[in-house]
Design a protein around this motif. Sequence first.
Motif, mmCIF file in Angstrom:
data_model
loop_
_atom_site.group_PDB
_atom_site.id
_atom_site.type_symbol
_atom_site.label_atom_id
_atom_site.label_comp_id
_atom_site.label_asym_id
_atom_site.label_seq_id
_atom_site.Cartn_x
_atom_site.Cartn_y
_atom_site.Cartn_z
ATOM 1 N N LEU A 148 0.804 -1.224 0.000
ATOM 2 C CA LEU A 148 0.000 0.000 0.000
ATOM 3 C C LEU A 148 0.836 1.272 0.000
ATOM 4 O O LEU A 148 0.278 2.374 -0.069
ATOM 5 N N GLY A 149 2.153 1.139 0.065
ATOM 6 C CA GLY A 149 3.029 2.300 0.029
ATOM 7 C C GLY A 149 3.089 2.919 -1.363
ATOM 8 O O GLY A 149 3.117 2.211 -2.371
ATOM 9 N N ALA A 150 3.096 4.239 -1.401
ATOM 10 C CA ALA A 150 3.120 4.960 -2.676
ATOM 11 C C ALA A 150 4.459 4.807 -3.379
ATOM 12 O O ALA A 150 5.504 4.651 -2.741
ATOM 13 N N VAL A 151 4.415 4.822 -4.699
ATOM 14 C CA VAL A 151 5.616 4.851 -5.542
ATOM 15 C C VAL A 151 5.387 5.920 -6.610
ATOM 16 O O VAL A 151 4.236 6.284 -6.889
ATOM 17 N N PRO A 152 6.449 6.443 -7.207
ATOM 18 C CA PRO A 152 6.264 7.485 -8.220
ATOM 19 C C PRO A 152 5.288 7.063 -9.323
ATOM 20 O O PRO A 152 5.406 5.992 -9.898
ATOM 21 N N GLY A 153 4.287 7.907 -9.530
ATOM 22 C CA GLY A 153 3.313 7.671 -10.587
ATOM 23 C C GLY A 153 2.113 6.833 -10.183
ATOM 24 O O GLY A 153 1.184 6.675 -10.966
ATOM 25 N N HIS A 154 2.124 6.287 -8.959
ATOM 26 C CA HIS A 154 1.032 5.427 -8.510
ATOM 27 C C HIS A 154 0.776 5.644 -7.025
ATOM 28 O O HIS A 154 1.713 5.877 -6.259
ATOM 29 N N PRO A 155 -0.474 5.531 -6.614
ATOM 30 C CA PRO A 155 -0.781 5.726 -5.195
ATOM 31 C C PRO A 155 -0.251 4.591 -4.313
ATOM 32 O O PRO A 155 -0.135 4.757 -3.098
ATOM 33 N N SER A 156 0.080 3.439 -4.931
ATOM 34 C CA SER A 156 0.623 2.322 -4.159
ATOM 35 C C SER A 156 1.382 1.372 -5.076
ATOM 36 O O SER A 156 1.224 1.426 -6.308
ATOM 37 N N ARG A 157 2.196 0.503 -4.463
ATOM 38 C CA ARG A 157 2.875 -0.524 -5.235
ATOM 39 C C ARG A 157 1.842 -1.455 -5.882
ATOM 40 O O ARG A 157 2.006 -1.890 -7.015
ATOM 41 N N ALA A 158 0.789 -1.763 -5.137
ATOM 42 C CA ALA A 158 -0.262 -2.618 -5.687
ATOM 43 C C ALA A 158 -0.897 -1.969 -6.918
ATOM 44 O O ALA A 158 -1.182 -2.658 -7.907
ATOM 45 N N ALA A 159 -1.111 -0.677 -6.879
ATOM 46 C CA ALA A 159 -1.679 0.031 -8.032
ATOM 47 C C ALA A 159 -0.725 -0.020 -9.221
ATOM 48 O O ALA A 159 -1.162 -0.166 -10.373
ATOM 49 N N ALA A 160 0.571 0.091 -8.962
ATOM 50 C CA ALA A 160 1.560 -0.017 -10.040
ATOM 51 C C ALA A 160 1.520 -1.414 -10.647
ATOM 52 O O ALA A 160 1.583 -1.578 -11.869
ATOM 53 N N GLY A 161 1.406 -2.434 -9.798
ATOM 54 C CA GLY A 161 1.315 -3.812 -10.287
ATOM 55 C C GLY A 161 0.051 -4.053 -11.080
ATOM 56 O O GLY A 161 0.073 -4.719 -12.120
ATOM 57 N N LEU A 162 -1.064 -3.496 -10.619
ATOM 58 C CA LEU A 162 -2.326 -3.646 -11.340
ATOM 59 C C LEU A 162 -2.256 -2.942 -12.693
ATOM 60 O O LEU A 162 -2.730 -3.477 -13.701
ATOM 61 N N ALA A 163 -1.658 -1.768 -12.732
ATOM 62 C CA ALA A 163 -1.522 -1.051 -14.011
ATOM 63 C C ALA A 163 -0.704 -1.888 -15.002
ATOM 64 O O ALA A 163 -1.067 -1.987 -16.185
ATOM 65 N N LEU A 164 0.363 -2.494 -14.522
ATOM 66 C CA LEU A 164 1.168 -3.363 -15.384
ATOM 67 C C LEU A 164 0.350 -4.569 -15.823
ATOM 68 O O LEU A 164 0.354 -4.935 -17.005
ATOM 69 N N ALA A 165 -0.347 -5.196 -14.891
ATOM 70 C CA ALA A 165 -1.156 -6.369 -15.232
ATOM 71 C C ALA A 165 -2.198 -6.013 -16.290
ATOM 72 O O ALA A 165 -2.448 -6.794 -17.211
ATOM 73 N N ARG A 166 -2.792 -4.837 -16.182
ATOM 74 C CA ARG A 166 -3.783 -4.405 -17.177
ATOM 75 C C ARG A 166 -3.138 -4.209 -18.548
ATOM 76 O O ARG A 166 -3.736 -4.545 -19.574
ATOM 77 N N ARG A 167 -1.932 -3.667 -18.578
ATOM 78 C CA ARG A 167 -1.234 -3.500 -19.864
ATOM 79 C C ARG A 167 -0.920 -4.858 -20.482
ATOM 80 O O ARG A 167 -1.093 -5.063 -21.687
ATOM 81 N N LEU A 168 -0.433 -5.776 -19.651
ATOM 82 C CA LEU A 168 -0.111 -7.114 -20.143
ATOM 83 C C LEU A 168 -1.378 -7.837 -20.604
ATOM 84 O O LEU A 168 -1.357 -8.547 -21.615
ATOM 85 N N ALA A 169 -2.477 -7.652 -19.878
ATOM 86 C CA ALA A 169 -3.739 -8.287 -20.262
ATOM 87 C C ALA A 169 -4.227 -7.760 -21.605
ATOM 88 O O ALA A 169 -4.684 -8.535 -22.454
ATOM 89 N N ALA A 170 -4.142 -6.458 -21.806
ATOM 90 C CA ALA A 170 -4.560 -5.871 -23.084
ATOM 91 C C ALA A 170 -3.686 -6.400 -24.225
ATOM 92 O O ALA A 170 -4.189 -6.716 -25.307
ATOM 93 N N ALA A 171 -2.382 -6.505 -23.970
ATOM 94 C CA ALA A 171 -1.479 -7.039 -24.995
ATOM 95 C C ALA A 171 -1.787 -8.504 -25.277
ATOM 96 O O ALA A 171 -1.782 -8.940 -26.437
#
Length: 137
Positions: free
Chosen positions: A30-53
């Motif tokens: 749940l800790g924030a990272v640059p560009g995302h409110p959390s590490r989990a959000a960064a992982g979900l954003a990546l997962a969504r990109r991979l899913a679309a691909a």
Amino acid sequence: MSETSDENTLVAAVDALADRFRSMPQSRLLGAVPGHPSRAAAGLALARRLAAAAQAAEAVRPDGGADGGVDGGSPHELPDAGAFAVGDQLAVVGHDLAAALAVLPAAAAVALPDGPATAEAVRERALRWLAETTAAV
């Protein structure tokens, strides 16, 4: 279907990052990272990109033609299943992408949401996205 070393490299990178997410405590997820409110959000954003691909690659016939996908519509967005599910979501969609790419010629055109790319370019982008997310989290 036999995965090539390229797909094995993609699967290994996906598995390493997925395992990293799976082992994170809640406070880190749940800790924030640059560009995302959390590490989990960064992982979900990546997962969504991979899913679309993966969905785009699955819509390409092995002979290089496109069949428009199962329903012919736009990609379905991967749901947010919570911080603790991100590692598993990442693993599933990453393996889906590797499997879809394994049956395509490197030069096959894949209609990504942000524009067409060859199957080889999709693989390279996915590896870059994985590396960028790994560095950020």
